[in-house]
Every structure is written in C-alpha cells, then in structure tokens.
Design an enzyme around this catalytic site. Structure first.
Site, PDB file in Angstrom:
ATOM      1  CG  LEU A  84      -1.778   1.173   1.516  1.00 41.13           C
ATOM      2  CD1 LEU A  84      -3.004   1.104   0.608  1.00 41.13           C
ATOM      3  CD2 LEU A  84      -2.208   1.217   2.972  1.00 41.13           C
ATOM      4  CB  CYS A  85       2.184   3.696  -1.741  1.00 40.65           C
ATOM      5  SG  CYS A  85       1.593   3.764  -3.439  1.00 40.65           S
ATOM      6  CG  HIS A  86      -0.674   9.454  -1.488  1.00 40.82           C
ATOM      7  ND1 HIS A  86      -0.258  10.677  -1.935  1.00 40.82           N
ATOM      8  CD2 HIS A  86      -1.930   9.633  -1.031  1.00 40.82           C
ATOM      9  CE1 HIS A  86      -1.236  11.566  -1.749  1.00 40.82           C
ATOM     10  NE2 HIS A  86      -2.260  10.951  -1.198  1.00 40.82           N
TER      11      HIS A  86
ATOM     12  N   GLY B  40      -0.816   4.253  -5.211  1.00 42.24           N
ATOM     13  CA  GLY B  40      -0.637   2.941  -5.815  1.00 42.24           C
ATOM     14  C   GLY B  40       0.564   2.798  -6.722  1.00 42.24           C
TER      15      GLY B  40
ATOM     16  CB  ILE C  38      -3.757   5.502   1.868  1.00 41.53           C
ATOM     17  CG1 ILE C  38      -4.509   5.756   3.176  1.00 41.53           C
ATOM     18  CG2 ILE C  38      -3.049   6.764   1.456  1.00 41.53           C
ATOM     19  CD1 ILE C  38      -4.328   4.695   4.190  1.00 41.53           C
TER      20      ILE C  38
END
Length: 111
Positions: A68-70, A72, A97
């Site tokens: 997961l990141c900001h 994708g 996220i």
C-alpha cells in the site's frame, strides 16, 4: 503481480486470515502520521520504499503481503520487486490509501 481494489481488500484479508497477511505500507513516516490504515486480522508493517532493500529480512516468506502507498504507484513497484525476489504471495492495492479514503472510509484524511 496481483492487484486488489480497495473494495476487495477486507474480503481478501478475511479469506486469508489463517495466514496472517501483512499490510506493507511503503509510504514515508510523515505520510503515515497523516493517514494510517490499520485493519483487523493483518500485521501492519511500515517500511518506506527507499528502505525496502535493506529491510527485506523483516518480511515473512510464508504469508500474503499486501502493498500500500498513497496512490498505488510506489506499492506497485514494491510488489513487482518482491515478486521478482521470490516472494510468492504479493498483492498491490490499486489507488492506495487515497482510494481507501474516497471509497471506504471518508473519515480518513486525504493529503
């Protein structure tokens, strides 16, 4: 690399609960301070993308890893990297996220 939409994430985690999936957040610490995702049934692990190569030993090789990141992008790179380096069950969360905040939990701050 396999990918999950945010709407599929909780069902995926529940279906794999016996394996204790890892939710690997590859964002920077300041990003986690703004919006962190902690879901029941997962082991949360925060490793910024830039530290991943030196911290591979922290990742289990016997459990699904959901990256997961900001938005994708970083998580997709990390998921591909992990798959290339022998991790069998690696997933990327499409939209990161930010998508979670928009589609699943509007109380989670956007940035």
């Amino acid at each position: 690399m396999r990918r999950l939409r945010v709407a599929e994430l909780q069902d995926f985690l529940q279906a794999h609960a016996q394996q204790q999936p890892v939710l690997l957040d590859v964002r920077e610490p300041w990003e986690l301070e703004r919006a962190a995702l902690r879901l029941p049934g997962t082991r949360a692990l925060d490793i910024p993308m830039g530290e991943l190569t030196s911290r591979l030993n922290e990742l289990p090789d016997d459990a699904p890893i959901v990256c997961l990141c900001h938005h994708g992008v970083r998580s997709a790179h990390v998921a591909a990297y992990l798959a290339h380096h022998g991790f069998d069950e690696v997933w990327d969360v499409i939209g990161g996220i930010d998508a979670w905040s928009l589609e699943m939990d509007r109380s989670l701050p956007r940035y």
